[in-house]
Design a protein around this motif. Structure first.
Motif, PDB file in Angstrom:
ATOM      1  N   LEU A  78      25.318 -15.941 -10.690  1.00 49.31           N
ATOM      2  CA  LEU A  78      25.997 -16.921 -10.105  1.00 49.31           C
ATOM      3  C   LEU A  78      26.034 -16.907  -8.715  1.00 49.31           C
ATOM      4  O   LEU A  78      26.076 -17.185  -7.473  1.00 49.31           O
ATOM      5  CB  LEU A  78      27.133 -17.038 -10.885  1.00 49.31           C
ATOM      6  N   THR A  79      26.350 -15.657  -7.933  1.00 50.26           N
ATOM      7  CA  THR A  79      25.835 -15.127  -6.459  1.00 50.26           C
ATOM      8  C   THR A  79      24.913 -14.631  -5.618  1.00 50.26           C
ATOM      9  O   THR A  79      25.393 -14.598  -4.492  1.00 50.26           O
ATOM     10  CB  THR A  79      27.404 -14.071  -6.044  1.00 50.26           C
ATOM     11  N   GLY A  80      24.120 -15.245  -6.513  1.00 47.07           N
ATOM     12  CA  GLY A  80      22.475 -14.565  -5.490  1.00 47.07           C
ATOM     13  C   GLY A  80      21.670 -14.083  -6.253  1.00 47.07           C
ATOM     14  O   GLY A  80      21.535 -13.624  -8.050  1.00 47.07           O
ATOM     15  N   GLN A  81      20.594 -13.147  -5.768  1.00 48.36           N
ATOM     16  CA  GLN A  81      19.540 -13.551  -6.725  1.00 48.36           C
ATOM     17  C   GLN A  81      18.750 -11.456  -5.997  1.00 48.36           C
ATOM     18  O   GLN A  81      18.715 -12.155  -4.987  1.00 48.36           O
ATOM     19  CB  GLN A  81      18.321 -14.088  -7.018  1.00 48.36           C
ATOM     20  N   ASN A  82      18.206 -11.177  -6.638  1.00 47.02           N
ATOM     21  CA  ASN A  82      17.848  -9.288  -5.812  1.00 47.02           C
ATOM     22  C   ASN A  82      16.499  -9.864  -6.684  1.00 47.02           C
ATOM     23  O   ASN A  82      15.983  -9.781  -7.868  1.00 47.02           O
ATOM     24  CB  ASN A  82      18.527  -8.300  -6.790  1.00 47.02           C
ATOM     25  N   ILE A  83      15.197  -8.697  -6.136  1.00 53.98           N
ATOM     26  CA  ILE A  83      13.503  -9.110  -6.017  1.00 53.98           C
ATOM     27  C   ILE A  83      13.689  -7.837  -6.462  1.00 53.98           C
ATOM     28  O   ILE A  83      14.277  -6.428  -5.545  1.00 53.98           O
ATOM     29  CB  ILE A  83      12.978  -9.521  -5.385  1.00 53.98           C
ATOM     30  N   TRP A  84      13.497  -6.304  -7.432  1.00 56.65           N
ATOM     31  CA  TRP A  84      13.069  -5.682  -7.142  1.00 56.65           C
ATOM     32  C   TRP A  84      11.546  -4.203  -8.127  1.00 56.65           C
ATOM     33  O   TRP A  84      11.565  -5.977  -8.578  1.00 56.65           O
ATOM     34  CB  TRP A  84      14.085  -5.106  -8.610  1.00 56.65           C
ATOM     35  N   LEU A 104       0.895  -1.001  -0.191  1.00 58.92           N
ATOM     36  CA  LEU A 104       0.218   0.188   0.106  1.00 58.92           C
ATOM     37  C   LEU A 104       0.612   1.280  -0.086  1.00 58.92           C
ATOM     38  O   LEU A 104       0.802   2.261  -1.232  1.00 58.92           O
ATOM     39  CB  LEU A 104      -0.476  -0.144   1.295  1.00 58.92           C
ATOM     40  N   ARG A 105       1.455   1.159   0.781  1.00 65.62           N
ATOM     41  CA  ARG A 105       2.331   2.371   0.855  1.00 65.62           C
ATOM     42  C   ARG A 105       3.473   2.422   0.149  1.00 65.62           C
ATOM     43  O   ARG A 105       3.556   3.978  -0.471  1.00 65.62           O
ATOM     44  CB  ARG A 105       3.569   2.642   1.877  1.00 65.62           C
ATOM     45  N   VAL A 106       3.249   1.997  -1.297  1.00 69.10           N
ATOM     46  CA  VAL A 106       4.219   1.954  -2.040  1.00 69.10           C
ATOM     47  C   VAL A 106       3.634   2.209  -3.482  1.00 69.10           C
ATOM     48  O   VAL A 106       3.569   2.334  -4.973  1.00 69.10           O
ATOM     49  CB  VAL A 106       5.450   1.044  -2.625  1.00 69.10           C
ATOM     50  N   GLY A 107       1.893   2.242  -3.580  1.00 64.33           N
ATOM     51  CA  GLY A 107       1.102   2.605  -4.700  1.00 64.33           C
ATOM     52  C   GLY A 107       0.892   1.678  -4.988  1.00 64.33           C
ATOM     53  O   GLY A 107       0.314   1.815  -6.250  1.00 64.33           O
ATOM     54  N   ARG A 108       0.718   0.222  -4.607  1.00 64.45           N
ATOM     55  CA  ARG A 108      -0.527  -1.187  -4.983  1.00 64.45           C
ATOM     56  C   ARG A 108       0.457  -0.983  -6.231  1.00 64.45           C
ATOM     57  O   ARG A 108      -0.063  -1.209  -7.235  1.00 64.45           O
ATOM     58  CB  ARG A 108      -1.901  -0.132  -4.722  1.00 64.45           C
ATOM     59  N   PRO A 109       1.198  -1.072  -6.670  1.00 64.37           N
ATOM     60  CA  PRO A 109       2.202  -2.121  -7.562  1.00 64.37           C
ATOM     61  C   PRO A 109       1.856  -2.665  -8.431  1.00 64.37           C
ATOM     62  O   PRO A 109       1.309  -4.153  -7.483  1.00 64.37           O
ATOM     63  CB  PRO A 109       3.464  -1.708  -7.300  1.00 64.37           C
ATOM     64  N   GLY A 110       1.556  -3.575  -9.659  1.00 69.81           N
ATOM     65  CA  GLY A 110       1.175  -4.629 -10.655  1.00 69.81           C
ATOM     66  C   GLY A 110       2.354  -4.879 -10.409  1.00 69.81           C
ATOM     67  O   GLY A 110       3.550  -5.073 -10.219  1.00 69.81           O
ATOM     68  N   ARG A 111       1.781  -6.772 -10.598  1.00 62.54           N
ATOM     69  CA  ARG A 111       2.688  -7.841 -11.029  1.00 62.54           C
ATOM     70  C   ARG A 111       3.782  -7.101 -12.146  1.00 62.54           C
ATOM     71  O   ARG A 111       5.282  -7.684 -12.083  1.00 62.54           O
ATOM     72  CB  ARG A 111       2.015  -8.896 -11.420  1.00 62.54           C
TER      73      ARG A 111
END
Length: 96
Positions: free
Chosen positions: A80-86, A64-71
């Motif tokens: 190779l060193t990891g993953q980031n969700i953005w 809610l705070r970030v404006g209800r972003p859609g998928r």
């Protein structure tokens, strides 16, 4: 949050939503809430070392705070060193 959710729908419109810890056997954390049409309040039950409903509520309030972003605004970068969700761009990491 690693958990799985499922629901049981009754013919009367009532729904029970279950959250179960998905980290592996024996973790034992769970939460449930029963929705009843027309009710103003809903009873939540939870148990285990993780408070799954509290985690879900915090994630919802963040959304809610970030404006209800859609998928379509979320992405993931895997290396190779990891993953980031953005959100919106790889520079705006919300979870490593």
């Amino acid at each position: 949050m690693q958990c799985r959710a499922f629901s049981d729908l009754a013919g009367s419109g009532e729904v029970t939503v279950w959250l179960l810890d998905n980290r592996g056997p024996g973790t034992g954390s769970w939460a449930s809430v029963e929705y009843e049409p027309g009710a103003d309040e809903y009873t939540v039950e939870q148990a285990g070392d993780r408070r799954l409903w509290d985690e879900t509520e915090a994630a919802y309030l963040w959304w809610l705070r970030v404006g209800r972003p859609g998928r379509e605004r979320f992405g993931m970068t895997v290396t190779l060193t990891g993953q980031n969700i953005w959100l919106d761009s790889p520079e705006n990491v919300i979870r490593r």
